[in-house]
Design an enzyme around this catalytic site. Structure first.
Site, PDB file in Angstrom:
ATOM      1  N   HIS A  61       0.445   7.303  -8.786  1.00 18.66           N
ATOM      2  CA  HIS A  61       0.713   6.757  -7.443  1.00 18.66           C
ATOM      3  C   HIS A  61      -0.554   6.852  -6.587  1.00 18.66           C
ATOM      4  O   HIS A  61      -0.919   7.939  -6.132  1.00 18.66           O
ATOM      5  CB  HIS A  61       1.837   7.601  -6.849  1.00 18.66           C
ATOM      6  CG  HIS A  61       2.405   7.066  -5.584  1.00 18.66           C
ATOM      7  ND1 HIS A  61       3.203   5.939  -5.538  1.00 18.66           N
ATOM      8  CD2 HIS A  61       2.297   7.511  -4.301  1.00 18.66           C
ATOM      9  CE1 HIS A  61       3.570   5.723  -4.289  1.00 18.66           C
ATOM     10  NE2 HIS A  61       3.034   6.653  -3.514  1.00 18.66           N
ATOM     11  N   SER A 102       2.711   2.107  -1.010  1.00 18.13           N
ATOM     12  CA  SER A 102       3.844   3.010  -0.930  1.00 18.13           C
ATOM     13  C   SER A 102       4.758   2.676   0.247  1.00 18.13           C
ATOM     14  O   SER A 102       5.173   1.530   0.374  1.00 18.13           O
ATOM     15  CB  SER A 102       3.320   4.446  -0.869  1.00 18.13           C
ATOM     16  OG  SER A 102       4.268   5.310  -1.395  1.00 18.13           O
TER      17      SER A 102
END
Ligand code: GTR
Length: 427
Positions: A408, A267
């Site tokens: 995610h 990320s």
């Protein structure tokens, strides 16, 4: 100016800024049919229009030019390497993790004196290695003590972003924070013959707009300077810089094979691993996991998170110059495929997750693919896939890619692919 007029001017300015920032305040686009037409800058054409025809020309002219463009327009000029680093190995245990591992904790002092900024590197090495071991290094979000329940890991006393799952109370870690991160399968990595090293990103720069002016960044200010210049690096630059300082340490540690170090990040820290790998060619393999906008995803697609949105919500991550491209992506002299091309000819791996639409998986694939001509010019294979591969079907050419099922996160599935990719490509 009376109050009514001032309000009017302010409102007009806000509306204009909003328009310029495009979807920063509106709904993100998740519709492939609404992706605007765009033309990517050609990584193999110099800014003055000359084509790059040889590996030599790439190395001597185009690569430095692209690196400079990313410094100037996106991540900011890097902090210089400090004149003196001091490595204080404050923990050295040969019998960690039930006797299977060696644990080291190293405090890196960035300047002289007791009050100088520091970062702590936590390192695990497999005990059955029989020689210097290759390793994965990555920054973590909430402190080294979160990556494993090993009670000997020093509990970070640095500022942390608020988080209930990580048991952060009043911006500090607590004993309950230990082992809370599920992103680091330490035993698995070690069992495959790799070491693992990690550093808390907040040791380098706290992840908040009102405190980005941290002692590490300040260390390099000119006298009287109070904030980074528009082309100077901020948080992501400081984080990437820290990864290179960890590499400085690895070069001094005989148990580590510093020529086989993979830098990995998830990320915002995946944006960082890419920027670190682009600048510092000592990293033999670069891995981005779900890094999205400002990482592996093409900015011009404006799919999910956009440049305008990221610069508005995280004004401390990139250099101030990047804000000129809020809603104005087509004017960027680079796009993220050129960042990936800066790894060439080293292996690079981009990982997406199918439900992580915010990070634009297709944009991540297209950027990886867009680096292919540079890899081919340098005489390696590039991206083997012509189309985006199906979910959970990794592409393992020198530019590697997968899109896994789920959202995610960093899962064991991802780590297994990274390890197999390292086995295949890092000699
Ligand atoms: C989000 C941000 C992304 C990504 C993510 C993360 O809020 O919009 O760019 O970096 O955070 O780091 O978890």
């Amino acid at each position: 100016m009376n109050i009514a007029r001032l309000l009017c001017v302010l409102t007009a300015a806000t509306v204009l800024a909003g328009l310029r920032a495009g979807p920063a305040t509106g709904q993100p686009n998740y519709d492939e049919n609404k992706v605007p037409d765009y033309t990517l800058p050609d990584p193999l054409v110099m800014q003055d229009g000359r084509p790059v025809t040889t590996a030599e020309m790439w190395r001597r002219e185009r690569r430095p030019e692209i690196l400079w463009l990313f410094e100037e327009h996106v991540y900011g000029k890097p902090l210089p390497a400090p004149p003196k680093l001091r490595f204080e190995v404050f923990d050295r245990a040969g019998d960690a993790l039930g006797g299977t591992a060696t644990r080291r904790q190293v405090r890196v002092h960035f300047a002289e004196g007791d009050g100088a900024p520091t970062m702590d590197i936590l390192i695990y090495l497999p005990n059955d290695a029989g020689g210097p071991v290759p390793l994965f290094v990555g920054l973590n979000f909430y402190g080294n003590h979160t990556i494993h329940t090993d009670s000997a890991i020093r509990l970070s006393d640095k500022w942390m972003r608020p988080s209930k799952p990580f048991a952060i109370v009043d911006n500090r870690a607590t004993e309950a924070s230990r082992g809370r991160s599920e992103r680091w399968p330490v035993e698995l990595i070690l069992s495959r013959g790799y070491g693992l090293a990690t550093v808390y990103c907040g040791d380098l720069s706290p992840d908040t707009a009102d405190r980005f002016d941290h002692e590490v960044i300040r260390l390099f200010y000119e006298p009287g300077q109070t904030e980074p210049a528009p082309d100077q690096g901020r948080t992501i630059a400081a984080w990437a810089w820290g990864l290179s300082r960890a590499m400085d340490y690895f070069e001094t540690d005989e148990a580590i094979d510093h020529r086989r170090v993979a830098v990995m990040g998830h990320s915002r820290l995946g944006k960082t691993s890419l920027w670190a790998g682009a600048q510092d060619e000592r990293f033999a393999l670069v891995i981005s996991n779900n890094s999205g906008c400002g990482g592996a995803a093409l900015s011009r697609r404006r799919f999910g998170e956009t440049v305008g949105r990221i610069n508005t919500v995280f004004p401390h991550w990139f250099c101030d110059n990047f804000k000129q491209y809020n809603g104005n992506e087509d004017d960027l002299p680079v796009d993220q495929h050129m960042l990936i091309a800066l790894m060439a000819p080293r292996p690079v791996y981009v990982a997406s997750a199918v439900e992580d639409r915010w990070a634009d998986p297709r944009g991540e694939f297209l950027a990886a693919q867009g680096a292919d001509p540079v890899y081919r010019l340098l005489g390696t294979d590039g991206m083997a896939a012509e189309e985006m591969p199906p979910v959970d079907r990794p592409v393992t050419s020198r530019i590697g890619y997968h899109i896994r099922s789920g959202g995610h996160a960093v899962l064991e599935y991802d780590w297994l692919r990274f390890i197999e990719f390292a086995d295949q490509h890092v000699e």
